[in-house]
Design an enzyme around this catalytic site. Structure first.
Site, mmCIF file in Angstrom:
data_model
loop_
_atom_site.group_PDB
_atom_site.id
_atom_site.type_symbol
_atom_site.label_atom_id
_atom_site.label_comp_id
_atom_site.label_asym_id
_atom_site.label_seq_id
_atom_site.Cartn_x
_atom_site.Cartn_y
_atom_site.Cartn_z
ATOM 1 C CB CYS A 100 -0.985 0.201 0.929
ATOM 2 S SG CYS A 100 -2.270 -1.310 0.952
ATOM 3 C CG HIS A 161 -1.092 3.117 4.840
ATOM 4 N ND1 HIS A 161 -0.908 1.798 4.075
ATOM 5 C CD2 HIS A 161 -0.385 2.742 6.190
ATOM 6 C CE1 HIS A 161 -0.486 1.227 4.810
ATOM 7 N NE2 HIS A 161 -0.087 1.789 6.052
#
Length: 486
Positions: A100, A161
């Protein structure tokens, strides 16, 4: 003689009148009430000369073929497919990383994740010091910063993130507005993070913690995206819509779980979350139509990497089709992803491009389409040349990946030149109870063996040496640029 003089005088007068008339018409035309018919989807407050709006949609852990336009036959994805029908889809498009955070860093900077300063996933804050990773470095120039300098209002809706310290959060990385979660995953109903660390609430508007208990996060995101659109009727907007789906926990709406009840677990849970995501995208596409913004809005769609086979994802659910591998792997199934661009004013509809393309390419493509200035030395190449000419060769002759850290002996890496791809320190996540014996070096010709079934390293030692040298040369340059000590 008199006639010639009269003729010259009349000609000079006519030319003078013509020039003056043109100036008058040009000046009056600025405020003339009679205008050309507006383009389909043109916003009355923007007009034909307005800078295009930009929406970048990034889904999370969506498999290589998990929409109908890429081959899925058991899913319902009419809105993702609408983008493909009304734009250009890419069939050999690669994520910059199979995890990610590095993928997101590459998207926002136009650089490989190593050059963007993010070799691996950002840890939770409690482990940042231990691992020495704090997120996307502040000095990196993001897509939001590039567009903000060009007069855009910039928003991030969804998953960040990319760091937790104030200097690593969205508002310090070029985003005027942020609504979403900072960590890599949340429960979609309570908006709490409860994986790999403390049980914490993780929903923010800019730096303010907000509470929406019981509201599905996907529905909240749709409201936020619409709100951003409504607040920027006279200003071009950039929305980075970073979904947290179909990443685990699989939490599609009950109606989608009902639709897919005939499928086995975990496919039915995953499928419900994919269609839940597709429905949300459709609501925003319809809203753009309603507001007259479709024609002048660039939409980019991409999955961040391949589907997950993690335990929390019930060991699967997604589908890579003919490709081997999944999330965390540099086999094709971990990095070859669906990718689409729609922009009715300048992008053809319903076309397909099979050239090798990369996630970093969105940065210069959007820069070109918006007239924005790229100030950094990036790895991406504008996609417009191959969009305009379907037979034009890829702009990428050699491409590189590395995930883990800046030491190749400790990291999974890959290099591709033409059809030849060499993977080092191969990783292939397997479902529960399965294991795989993998070599240190895996060579494949992806044009002849797209499923990467056979390692031909022993048969082509010269090709291994060639690609190994390319990788070593590249990582040495990157380490030098990033001032990584030996």
């Amino acid at each position: 003689m008199a006639m010639r003089f009269l003729y010259c005088f009349l000609m000079l007068f006519a030319l003078s009148f013509s020039a003056g008339a043109q100036e008058y018409i040009a000046e009056k035309g600025k405020n003339h009430v009679v205008r050309a018919a507006p383009l389909r989807g043109a916003h009355p407050a923007q007009g034909e000369r307005a800078k295009p709006n930009v929406i970048v949609i990034l889904t999370d852990d969506q498999g290589s073929i998990d929409l109908n336009s890429y081959g899925a036959t058991d899913l319902h994805t009419p809105n993702m497919d609408r983008l493909a029908k009304e734009g250009v889809r890419f069939t050999q498009f690669y994520a910059a990383a199979p995890v990610c955070s590095p993928s997101r860093a590459a998207l926002l900077t136009g650089k490989t994740n190593l050059r963007a300063g993010l070799p691996d996933n950002v840890p939770i804050p409690e482990r940042a010091d231990e691992r020495g990773q704090y997120g996307l470095p502040t000095e990196q120039v993001t897509m939001a910063e590039m567009l903000k300098k060009n007069g855009y209002h910039t928003s991030l809706i969804g998953k960040w993130h990319l760091g937790h310290r104030p200097q690593n959060l969205p508002n310090a990385q070029g985003f005027d507005y942020f609504f979403g979660h900072r960590n890599g995953v949340i429960d979609n109903h309570s908006h709490f993070f409860y994986w790999d660390g403390p049980f914490i609430h993780d929903l923010y508007r800019n730096a303010e913690e907000v509470y929406r208990p019981g509201e599905h996060f996907t529905d909240v995101m749709v409201k936020e995206v619409k709100s951003v659109i409504d607040r920027n009727t006279a200003t071009p907007f950039f929305i980075y819509w970073a979904f947290n789906s179909p990443h685990y926990p699989y939490q599609g709406a009950p109606k989608w779980l009902e639709k897919y009840k005939h499928l086995p677990t975990p496919r039915k849970e995953y499928a419900a979350f994919v269609s839940n995501t597709d429905e949300a995208i459709g609501k925003v596409l319809d809203y753009l139509d309603e507001k007259g913004l479709t024609e002048n809005t660039i939409i980019v769609f991409q999955s961040d990497h391949g589907h997950s086979k993690e335990e929390r994802a019930y060991w699967g659910g997604g589908n890579a089709g003919p490709y081997r591998g999944s999330k965390f792997s540099l086999f094709e199934g971990g990095i070859r992803v669906p990718a689409i661009i729609r922009y009715p004013k300048k992008i053809p509809a319903g076309e397909v491009r099979g050239q090798l393309t990369m996630q970093m390419d969105w940065f210069p493509t959007i820069a070109e389409l918006t007239g924005s200035k790229v100030t950094e030395n990036i790895d991406g190449k504008s996609l417009m040349p191959i969009i305009k000419r379907r037979k034009k060769s890829s702009s990428h002759n050699i491409v590189h990946w590395q995930i883990g850290n800046y030491k190749s002996e400790e990291s999974q890496w890959a290099v591709r030149k033409g059809p030849w791809k060499l993977i080092g320190n191969v990783t292939e996540p397997m479902a529960k109870g399965k294991s795989s014996q993998l070599p240190q070096l895996f060579l494949v010709n992806v044009e002849e063996d797209v499923s990467e079934k056979t390692n031909v390293a022993a048969e082509y030692p010269d090709k291994v040496d060639e690609l190994l040298k390319l990788h070593r040369s590249w990582i040495d340059r990157v380490r030098s640029e990033m001032k990584i000590a030996d």
